[in-house]
Scaffold this motif. Sequence first.
Motif, PDB file in Angstrom:
ATOM      1  N   GLY A  87       0.879  27.145  -7.543  1.00  0.00           N
ATOM      2  CA  GLY A  87       1.814  27.337  -6.141  1.00  0.00           C
ATOM      3  C   GLY A  87       3.214  26.977  -6.802  1.00  0.00           C
ATOM      4  N   LYS A  88       3.490  26.124  -7.413  1.00  0.00           N
ATOM      5  CA  LYS A  88       4.739  25.464  -7.839  1.00  0.00           C
ATOM      6  C   LYS A  88       5.648  26.670  -8.436  1.00  0.00           C
ATOM      7  N   LEU A  89       5.125  27.570  -9.246  1.00  0.00           N
ATOM      8  CA  LEU A  89       5.758  28.714  -9.684  1.00  0.00           C
ATOM      9  C   LEU A  89       5.932  29.676  -8.770  1.00  0.00           C
ATOM     10  N   VAL A  90       4.937  29.986  -7.803  1.00  0.00           N
ATOM     11  CA  VAL A  90       4.977  30.982  -6.970  1.00  0.00           C
ATOM     12  C   VAL A  90       6.217  30.460  -5.805  1.00  0.00           C
ATOM     13  N   ASP A  91       6.171  29.207  -5.624  1.00  0.00           N
ATOM     14  CA  ASP A  91       7.153  28.760  -4.354  1.00  0.00           C
ATOM     15  C   ASP A  91       8.567  28.890  -5.162  1.00  0.00           C
ATOM     16  N   VAL A  93       9.808  31.236  -6.837  1.00  0.00           N
ATOM     17  CA  VAL A  93      10.119  32.529  -6.668  1.00  0.00           C
ATOM     18  C   VAL A  93      10.409  33.055  -4.946  1.00  0.00           C
ATOM     19  N   ARG A  94       9.480  32.328  -4.125  1.00  0.00           N
ATOM     20  CA  ARG A  94       9.427  32.704  -2.766  1.00  0.00           C
ATOM     21  C   ARG A  94      10.719  31.792  -2.232  1.00  0.00           C
ATOM     22  N   THR A  95      10.806  30.788  -2.491  1.00  0.00           N
ATOM     23  CA  THR A  95      12.056  30.009  -1.997  1.00  0.00           C
ATOM     24  C   THR A  95      13.434  30.661  -2.555  1.00  0.00           C
ATOM     25  N   ALA A  96      13.665  31.093  -3.746  1.00  0.00           N
ATOM     26  CA  ALA A  96      14.789  31.733  -4.075  1.00  0.00           C
ATOM     27  C   ALA A  96      15.026  33.080  -3.153  1.00  0.00           C
ATOM     28  N   ALA A  97      13.959  33.911  -2.908  1.00  0.00           N
ATOM     29  CA  ALA A  97      14.001  35.111  -2.341  1.00  0.00           C
ATOM     30  C   ALA A  97      14.528  34.941  -1.002  1.00  0.00           C
ATOM     31  N   TRP A  98      13.913  33.736  -0.348  1.00  0.00           N
ATOM     32  CA  TRP A  98      14.259  33.480   1.275  1.00  0.00           C
ATOM     33  C   TRP A  98      15.726  32.960   1.149  1.00  0.00           C
ATOM     34  N   VAL A  99      16.048  32.154   0.290  1.00  0.00           N
ATOM     35  CA  VAL A  99      17.633  31.521   0.319  1.00  0.00           C
ATOM     36  C   VAL A  99      18.341  32.771   0.237  1.00  0.00           C
ATOM     37  N   ARG A 100      18.343  33.703  -0.841  1.00  0.00           N
ATOM     38  CA  ARG A 100      19.022  34.701  -0.924  1.00  0.00           C
ATOM     39  C   ARG A 100      19.464  35.579  -0.058  1.00  0.00           C
ATOM     40  N   ARG A 101      18.703  35.561   1.173  1.00  0.00           N
ATOM     41  CA  ARG A 101      19.033  36.340   2.281  1.00  0.00           C
ATOM     42  C   ARG A 101      19.785  35.927   3.423  1.00  0.00           C
ATOM     43  N   HIS A 102      20.068  34.529   2.957  1.00  0.00           N
ATOM     44  CA  HIS A 102      20.903  33.830   4.125  1.00  0.00           C
ATOM     45  C   HIS A 102      22.468  33.803   3.527  1.00  0.00           C
ATOM     46  N   ASP A 103      23.285  33.515   4.686  1.00  0.00           N
ATOM     47  CA  ASP A 103      24.726  32.900   4.444  1.00  0.00           C
ATOM     48  C   ASP A 103      24.717  31.591   4.319  1.00  0.00           C
TER      49      ASP A 103
END
Length: 413
Positions: A87-91, A93-103
């Motif tokens: 989960g630490k590894l998946v998170d 990637v998931r966090t980076a992808a989510w952050v990247r979509r925001h200003d």
Amino acid sequence: MTPGRGTPVRVGVFGLLGSGNLGNDGSLEAVLGHLRTEHPEAVVDALCGGPEVVTARYRIPATRLHWYRGEYRTASRAGAIAAKGLGKLVDAVRTAAWVRRHDVVIVPGMGVLEATLPLRPWGFPYALFLLCASGRLFGTRVALVGVGAAPIGSRPTRVLVRWSARLAAYRSYRDALSRDAMRAMGVDTARDEVYPDLAFALPTPTTPPVAAPSDTPGTVCVGVMDFHGGNDDRARAEEIHRRYLDGTTRFVRVLVEDGRPVRLLTGDEVDASVVAAIMEAVDSPLVTASQAASLAELMEETAAADTVVATRYHNLVCALKVGTPTLALSYAAKSDALMEQMGLGAYCHPAREVDADRLIEQFRELEKRSAELRQTLAERNLAANRRLDHQFTALTTILLPTTDHTHANRETP
């Protein structure tokens, strides 16, 4: 509030939101209220602990903070341990992808830079670090808005918290002690401001409480907590809890013997066991339990009381905001700081060492000064509102993009 190419600004909110803690959700509500009033064109979504609750209650899309649903349960079997590690590894990637979509991503209030309650470094501190590091990597502004901080004994937790704060684009704190704690950890706080807790920006109940007949004893709200000490008290956790519960129960019993109605308040779902234990031990119709599910409802409860005695930080905030004389069963320096800010610094009692006799003395002194203290609270609340107006002006400056954030237009990876 529109970035280049005419695209509405994308705002993310992040934290243990929708997870049963009323204070955390109240901070979110305050920020959403500001965004909807001043920046209705903003597109807002959340990465949080309870996405279903956040979506249903606040009408914004929400994504689960952790891929592994058992993140905050103790893992003893090999399968659970392996799932947590994965989960630490998946998170990441998931966090980076989510952050990247925001200003911009806002962390609204909460004690995200402290360890005054038990936590592990690879839980929320790691999640916060992933957020701030991703923000720096992709050029997304991460704003820690009105957050709490405190000295941290655990070195891994301290390192993660320090780097999270350093990587954030904006920081403000809910008290001076928080800013001092981050400075002591090696964070440059020269530009960081201190403002009242975000919950002070929530609307105050407009319906005045119905006054009890003059010959009827007024209600005392007693806010309780499933308190086991802080992160450094794990070895003594049960002893601390028992002492807290015994002292609080004895205090409630004395109030009932004096004929005072007692209303038990909570601030998190985990506090229900303490309410049940006190009601079983005292066993009186004068003791009732609140079902408040938001800070607004807690404010209504505390506004209707003569006096409040409370442990959880946001129970105190609610009582002080509505101007009810309040005594803090203080479990951390943030409670003492809040009481001092609001002019009630003399009315703090240590949650780790509840002395029912001394608590009763402080309570009776508080009630004797009720009229005077209500006036003090009215004045301090006006000052808090002015400071929070300044906070939201500063926040708006952060949210106004000055460059063309092309990453906001990218499709989800």
